[in-house]
Design a protein around this motif. Sequence first.
Motif, PDB file in Angstrom:
ATOM      1  N   THR A 301       0.842  -1.202   0.000  1.00 14.48           N
ATOM      2  CA  THR A 301       0.000   0.000   0.000  1.00 14.48           C
ATOM      3  C   THR A 301       0.877   1.252   0.000  1.00 14.48           C
ATOM      4  N   ALA A 302       1.948   1.205   0.782  1.00 16.72           N
ATOM      5  CA  ALA A 302       2.855   2.364   0.846  1.00 16.72           C
ATOM      6  C   ALA A 302       3.469   2.650  -0.517  1.00 16.72           C
ATOM      7  N   MET A 303       3.805   1.617  -1.255  1.00 14.16           N
ATOM      8  CA  MET A 303       4.463   1.813  -2.545  1.00 14.16           C
ATOM      9  C   MET A 303       3.468   2.208  -3.634  1.00 14.16           C
ATOM     10  N   ALA A 304       2.233   1.750  -3.505  1.00 15.46           N
ATOM     11  CA  ALA A 304       1.235   2.020  -4.548  1.00 15.46           C
ATOM     12  C   ALA A 304       1.043   3.522  -4.737  1.00 15.46           C
ATOM     13  N   GLY A 305       1.205   4.273  -3.658  1.00 21.42           N
ATOM     14  CA  GLY A 305       0.947   5.708  -3.728  1.00 21.42           C
ATOM     15  C   GLY A 305       2.148   6.546  -4.136  1.00 21.42           C
ATOM     16  N   LYS A 306       3.180   5.924  -4.665  1.00 18.84           N
ATOM     17  CA  LYS A 306       4.389   6.673  -5.048  1.00 18.84           C
ATOM     18  C   LYS A 306       4.062   7.729  -6.103  1.00 18.84           C
ATOM     19  N   ALA A 307       4.623   8.925  -5.925  1.00 20.86           N
ATOM     20  CA  ALA A 307       4.360  10.019  -6.874  1.00 20.86           C
ATOM     21  C   ALA A 307       5.088   9.753  -8.195  1.00 20.86           C
ATOM     22  N   ALA A 308       4.609  10.405  -9.262  1.00 23.96           N
ATOM     23  CA  ALA A 308       5.226  10.202 -10.583  1.00 23.96           C
ATOM     24  C   ALA A 308       6.675  10.680 -10.594  1.00 23.96           C
ATOM     25  N   GLY A 309       6.954  11.765  -9.882  1.00 28.26           N
ATOM     26  CA  GLY A 309       8.322  12.306  -9.890  1.00 28.26           C
ATOM     27  C   GLY A 309       8.616  13.023  -8.591  1.00 28.26           C
ATOM     28  N   HIS A 310       9.905  13.357  -8.389  1.00 31.69           N
ATOM     29  CA  HIS A 310      10.265  13.976  -7.103  1.00 31.69           C
ATOM     30  C   HIS A 310       9.847  15.435  -7.004  1.00 31.69           C
TER      31      HIS A 310
END
Length: 329
Positions: A301-310
């Motif tokens: 779940t934590a990784m699923a929400g990763k943003a497209a870029g920094h």
Amino acid sequence: MLVDRYGRVATDLRVSLTDRCNLRCTYCMPEEGLAWLPRQDILTDDEVVRLVRIAVQRLGVTEVRFTGGEPLLRRGLVDIVAACARLTPRPELSLTTNAVGLVRVAGALAEAGLDRVNGSLDTIRADRFEALTHRRRLDDVLAGLAAARAAGLEPVKINAVLMRGINDDEAPELLAWALEHGYELRFIEQMPLDAQHGWDRSTMVTADEILASLLSVFSLTPLPDEARGSAPAETWLVNGGPERVGVIASVTRPFCGACDRTRLTAEGEVRNCLFARDESDLRGPMRAGADDEELARRWQTAMAGKAAGHGIDDPGFLQPARPMSAIGG
Ligand code: SAM
């Protein structure tokens, strides 16, 4: 697997083993140090190994890099490496270190199953080393790097950060030194991750400047993009090869679209990006009795929400609250 909503799959885990460091690199930590994490908040050796096992056996992680802070300050480091090397499937194991004290443990780490070492060194001039790190440890670092090579922890890669007016004239000298010693040098653009919040886009040394400086002395042939994969460094053959040099242009040429990293802080927070502003706690649920399946689900779940870029270039960019030393670089 650790998949995000853009389809990126994280297979490379960075584990921070401590937020403490014995150097004070000016672009990272203030001279007086920081308020260290309380001991009881830091994952125990068994907890670290359990989370690495979950990542490797349930979540598709194939590479594990131990970092910090300074991971050599972690008393259980050799035992943690040995336990991770016994996992099936066996992950690739590497260490990012400033190499202070590495001379004493390089052999034990290799024996425990460590595969490779990345050392951090921004200057080979003793006076600059002291000014940059606030410590007189250059000889110790050089001995540590040599010990890593002698122990077969190869390729030994060297990470160097250039700072304007401090060591930005040293790129060719560093490369000549790395070539002479059989190390693979990579320059990293300075990122806004210092505890002092002193980073300034307009004064940072860019990849283009680093390359121009190297080209004044060496001929560089770019390696094809296919050879790069998800590696953060763009790589060039030096003087026709086979030696190489890399540049990690995190700021001016971000590579977020190919990112395959997931991070675990020393106190058990999952971070899906160096620059993330949110984290997901695994230590609390683990200490409250969560089983492996639940911890794996929380990690996904934590990784699923990763943003497209920094987003460093976005007008609304905010530096993360944690400095690099407490994230794990
Ligand atoms: N202490 C270990 C070391 O020196 O390699 C591991 C942790 S250190 C945070 C990992 C890497 O992050 C080092 O190569 C360091 O130079 C780099 N680093 C730290 N702060 C940085 C910044 N603001 N921008 C770019 N790189 C940084």
